[in-house]
Design a protein around this motif. Sequence first.
Motif, PDB file in Angstrom:
ATOM      1  N   VAL A  50      40.177  44.830  42.031  1.00  0.00           N
ATOM      2  CA  VAL A  50      40.271  43.917  41.114  1.00  0.00           C
ATOM      3  C   VAL A  50      38.895  43.638  40.325  1.00  0.00           C
ATOM      4  O   VAL A  50      38.750  43.419  39.044  1.00  0.00           O
ATOM      5  CB  VAL A  50      40.472  42.378  41.910  1.00  0.00           C
ATOM      6  N   ALA A  51      37.812  43.929  41.036  1.00  0.00           N
ATOM      7  CA  ALA A  51      36.356  43.819  40.222  1.00  0.00           C
ATOM      8  C   ALA A  51      36.317  44.881  39.305  1.00  0.00           C
ATOM      9  O   ALA A  51      35.619  44.597  38.162  1.00  0.00           O
ATOM     10  CB  ALA A  51      35.330  44.219  41.549  1.00  0.00           C
ATOM     11  N   VAL A  52      37.150  45.839  39.208  1.00  0.00           N
ATOM     12  CA  VAL A  52      37.015  46.943  38.040  1.00  0.00           C
ATOM     13  C   VAL A  52      38.344  46.496  37.075  1.00  0.00           C
ATOM     14  O   VAL A  52      38.439  47.525  36.154  1.00  0.00           O
ATOM     15  CB  VAL A  52      36.952  48.389  38.500  1.00  0.00           C
ATOM     16  N   GLY A  53      39.237  45.697  37.253  1.00  0.00           N
ATOM     17  CA  GLY A  53      40.138  45.270  36.421  1.00  0.00           C
ATOM     18  C   GLY A  53      41.598  46.079  36.678  1.00  0.00           C
ATOM     19  O   GLY A  53      42.326  46.126  35.752  1.00  0.00           O
ATOM     20  N   LEU A  54      41.766  46.526  37.918  1.00  0.00           N
ATOM     21  CA  LEU A  54      42.897  47.507  38.131  1.00  0.00           C
ATOM     22  C   LEU A  54      44.253  46.655  38.408  1.00  0.00           C
ATOM     23  O   LEU A  54      45.067  47.010  38.714  1.00  0.00           O
ATOM     24  CB  LEU A  54      42.525  48.514  39.214  1.00  0.00           C
ATOM     25  N   ASN A  55      43.865  45.152  38.576  1.00  0.00           N
ATOM     26  CA  ASN A  55      44.926  44.443  38.920  1.00  0.00           C
ATOM     27  C   ASN A  55      45.967  44.045  37.960  1.00  0.00           C
ATOM     28  O   ASN A  55      45.291  43.674  36.673  1.00  0.00           O
ATOM     29  CB  ASN A  55      44.411  43.151  39.748  1.00  0.00           C
ATOM     30  N   GLY A  56      47.170  43.852  37.989  1.00  0.00           N
ATOM     31  CA  GLY A  56      47.800  43.257  36.815  1.00  0.00           C
ATOM     32  C   GLY A  56      47.802  44.077  35.438  1.00  0.00           C
ATOM     33  O   GLY A  56      47.587  43.642  34.382  1.00  0.00           O
ATOM     34  N   LEU A  57      47.803  45.377  35.767  1.00  0.00           N
ATOM     35  CA  LEU A  57      47.655  46.234  34.352  1.00  0.00           C
ATOM     36  C   LEU A  57      48.571  46.048  33.309  1.00  0.00           C
ATOM     37  O   LEU A  57      48.125  45.900  32.154  1.00  0.00           O
ATOM     38  CB  LEU A  57      48.047  47.718  34.855  1.00  0.00           C
ATOM     39  N   GLY A  58      49.790  45.951  33.371  1.00  0.00           N
ATOM     40  CA  GLY A  58      50.797  45.496  32.537  1.00  0.00           C
ATOM     41  C   GLY A  58      51.097  43.908  32.104  1.00  0.00           C
ATOM     42  O   GLY A  58      51.847  43.602  31.490  1.00  0.00           O
ATOM     43  N   MET A  59      50.387  43.178  32.911  1.00  0.00           N
ATOM     44  CA  MET A  59      50.481  41.724  32.857  1.00  0.00           C
ATOM     45  C   MET A  59      49.806  41.327  31.729  1.00  0.00           C
ATOM     46  O   MET A  59      48.642  41.653  31.458  1.00  0.00           O
ATOM     47  CB  MET A  59      50.197  41.092  34.044  1.00  0.00           C
ATOM     48  N   PRO A  60      50.309  40.167  30.867  1.00  0.00           N
ATOM     49  CA  PRO A  60      49.649  39.461  29.554  1.00  0.00           C
ATOM     50  C   PRO A  60      48.243  38.951  30.234  1.00  0.00           C
ATOM     51  O   PRO A  60      48.261  38.458  31.261  1.00  0.00           O
ATOM     52  CB  PRO A  60      50.551  38.691  29.042  1.00  0.00           C
ATOM     53  N   GLU A  62      47.335  35.962  29.602  1.00  0.00           N
ATOM     54  CA  GLU A  62      47.542  34.382  29.855  1.00  0.00           C
ATOM     55  C   GLU A  62      47.959  34.269  31.503  1.00  0.00           C
ATOM     56  O   GLU A  62      47.624  33.088  31.762  1.00  0.00           O
ATOM     57  CB  GLU A  62      48.474  33.901  29.173  1.00  0.00           C
ATOM     58  N   VAL A  63      48.170  35.322  32.097  1.00  0.00           N
ATOM     59  CA  VAL A  63      48.146  35.243  33.349  1.00  0.00           C
ATOM     60  C   VAL A  63      47.253  35.879  34.304  1.00  0.00           C
ATOM     61  O   VAL A  63      47.322  36.211  35.589  1.00  0.00           O
ATOM     62  CB  VAL A  63      49.754  35.614  33.851  1.00  0.00           C
ATOM     63  N   GLY A  64      46.139  36.236  33.512  1.00  0.00           N
ATOM     64  CA  GLY A  64      44.840  37.048  34.335  1.00  0.00           C
ATOM     65  C   GLY A  64      45.097  38.637  34.554  1.00  0.00           C
ATOM     66  O   GLY A  64      44.379  39.090  34.919  1.00  0.00           O
ATOM     67  N   GLY A  65      46.157  39.057  33.881  1.00  0.00           N
ATOM     68  CA  GLY A  65      46.256  40.641  33.687  1.00  0.00           C
ATOM     69  C   GLY A  65      45.462  41.172  32.743  1.00  0.00           C
ATOM     70  O   GLY A  65      44.782  40.947  31.998  1.00  0.00           O
ATOM     71  N   ALA A  66      45.771  42.592  32.758  1.00  0.00           N
ATOM     72  CA  ALA A  66      44.837  43.267  31.880  1.00  0.00           C
ATOM     73  C   ALA A  66      45.380  43.483  30.412  1.00  0.00           C
ATOM     74  O   ALA A  66      44.793  44.057  29.809  1.00  0.00           O
ATOM     75  CB  ALA A  66      44.628  44.906  32.400  1.00  0.00           C
ATOM     76  N   GLY A  67      46.805  43.003  30.343  1.00  0.00           N
ATOM     77  CA  GLY A  67      47.164  43.354  29.086  1.00  0.00           C
ATOM     78  C   GLY A  67      47.649  44.720  28.537  1.00  0.00           C
ATOM     79  O   GLY A  67      47.593  44.726  27.067  1.00  0.00           O
ATOM     80  N   LEU A  68      47.249  45.660  29.342  1.00  0.00           N
ATOM     81  CA  LEU A  68      47.652  47.109  28.817  1.00  0.00           C
ATOM     82  C   LEU A  68      49.077  47.308  28.263  1.00  0.00           C
ATOM     83  O   LEU A  68      49.904  46.833  28.874  1.00  0.00           O
ATOM     84  CB  LEU A  68      47.063  48.132  29.795  1.00  0.00           C
ATOM     85  N   ASP A  69      49.291  48.044  27.215  1.00  0.00           N
ATOM     86  CA  ASP A  69      50.705  48.515  26.546  1.00  0.00           C
ATOM     87  C   ASP A  69      51.021  49.311  27.689  1.00  0.00           C
ATOM     88  O   ASP A  69      50.211  50.071  28.592  1.00  0.00           O
ATOM     89  CB  ASP A  69      50.361  48.863  25.427  1.00  0.00           C
ATOM     90  N   VAL A  70      52.051  50.219  27.414  1.00  0.00           N
ATOM     91  CA  VAL A  70      52.846  50.885  28.513  1.00  0.00           C
ATOM     92  C   VAL A  70      52.010  52.444  28.581  1.00  0.00           C
ATOM     93  O   VAL A  70      52.160  52.811  29.464  1.00  0.00           O
ATOM     94  CB  VAL A  70      54.481  51.137  28.081  1.00  0.00           C
ATOM     95  N   LEU A  71      51.756  52.696  27.307  1.00  0.00           N
ATOM     96  CA  LEU A  71      50.808  53.755  27.404  1.00  0.00           C
ATOM     97  C   LEU A  71      49.633  53.975  28.024  1.00  0.00           C
ATOM     98  O   LEU A  71      49.264  54.688  28.720  1.00  0.00           O
ATOM     99  CB  LEU A  71      50.826  54.423  25.737  1.00  0.00           C
ATOM    100  N   GLY A  72      49.275  52.706  27.869  1.00  0.00           N
ATOM    101  CA  GLY A  72      47.596  52.488  28.529  1.00  0.00           C
ATOM    102  C   GLY A  72      47.762  52.442  30.128  1.00  0.00           C
ATOM    103  O   GLY A  72      47.193  53.201  30.893  1.00  0.00           O
ATOM    104  N   GLN A  73      48.980  51.733  30.582  1.00  0.00           N
ATOM    105  CA  GLN A  73      49.336  51.766  31.932  1.00  0.00           C
ATOM    106  C   GLN A  73      49.673  53.178  32.610  1.00  0.00           C
ATOM    107  O   GLN A  73      49.315  53.608  33.913  1.00  0.00           O
ATOM    108  CB  GLN A  73      50.809  50.924  32.214  1.00  0.00           C
ATOM    109  N   VAL A  74      50.328  53.983  31.613  1.00  0.00           N
ATOM    110  CA  VAL A  74      50.735  55.529  32.071  1.00  0.00           C
ATOM    111  C   VAL A  74      49.153  56.143  32.355  1.00  0.00           C
ATOM    112  O   VAL A  74      49.254  57.041  33.235  1.00  0.00           O
ATOM    113  CB  VAL A  74      51.467  56.045  31.088  1.00  0.00           C
ATOM    114  N   LEU A  75      48.459  56.178  31.296  1.00  0.00           N
ATOM    115  CA  LEU A  75      47.272  56.659  31.455  1.00  0.00           C
ATOM    116  C   LEU A  75      46.303  56.535  32.856  1.00  0.00           C
ATOM    117  O   LEU A  75      45.922  57.292  33.489  1.00  0.00           O
ATOM    118  CB  LEU A  75      46.225  56.661  30.292  1.00  0.00           C
TER     119      LEU A  75
END
Length: 386
Positions: A50-60, A62-75
């Motif tokens: 969580v400290a490095v931002g690995l939680n909620g990769l594909g979540m927006p 507004e709910v505290g997610g990283a907001g990555l697109d699908v390609l970002g989540q794949v990488l």
Amino acid sequence: MDFTIPDELRAFRETVRAFVDKELIPHEDYVEEYDGLPEEVEREIRRKAVAVGLNGLGMPDEVGGAGLDVLGQVLVTEELFRALGGVAEVVPATPRILLACVGEQRERYLLPCVRGDRQWCFALTEPDTGSDAAGIKTRAELCDGQWVINGRKRFISHGDSADFAIVFAVTHPDRERDRITAFLVDKGTPGFGVGQLHKTMGHRGYRQAELLFDDCAVPAENVLGEPGRGFDIAQGGLSAGRIMTAARCLGPMGRLIGDGVDWAKQRVQFGRPIADYQAIQFMLADCATDLHAARLLTYHAAWAADHGEPPKVVNAKASMAKLFASEALGRVADRVLQIFGGTGYMNETYVERAYRNARIERIWEGTSEIQRVIIASNLLKRGMFS
């Protein structure tokens, strides 16, 4: 299409790689020996993730997610799963299905999962229904304002440790469609228990459990989405799940190839490193080709999802990526084990563990045969890929 990786995502990927090398891979031997990590170690890994931002990769956002697109989540997923799955799966992830949460559900289920405070499990598969997910037999009946669930689920990842389950049950058996409803069922709810824990061929530490429901009553407000629309919710995540399964195959392939190259350079037979022999070179060349092709198929499917291609097109491309990447991983693991020879058959090597782990990728998230059915259907009905 442009697969150029933005600088900020490239930097994040390097952060993830360092995290995997430092925080995940060192735990692999323990997981292999004891089929899991101590609870306090899992908590510490989740905290650092969580400290490095690995939680909620594909979540927006507004709910505290990283907001990555699908390609970002794949990488990012590709990097995470250089570690064995039983360790990588400790990193908190939130399924997009929970975006269907409304009102108090968001505070009880969605947001805690994004923060890494609660763990979920996806309870769809049953003893008699695997590929035919629409044929589930678990039932839920509305009685005095509560839904009473009866049935049995099987092969549920994290089913023994999850704080709550997303449970699919038939609520309208007389309908041809809209028969199934999704429920949020908390651990400790009367009538909800854990049955057999399955011992698996691979992915030690990533436990599979049987879940039992015996007159398990949940309040009406625990329906996820609308009654009767649960299967639509489940299917909505299939494409993303298959793309991420393909991504989970890329990391092990890359690590296997790296290990194979290093071993071939140092292993001497008949007075020469085996890397000098064309038979070994050809196996490594085939491995590299499999990985490159799998990456392009996976990245392309992710790109199609990010750029709003029609859902049926994305589904077909996701199936192609999942099919090819999962089978390519099996080929790469087999070749690299052959390069290692007898040493590769020893449990203390990564190649032996990866070889066992690879086999499930052709089964879960839809078998290879199901993926071929989807691809063929798109080809025959819409002329895609011709």
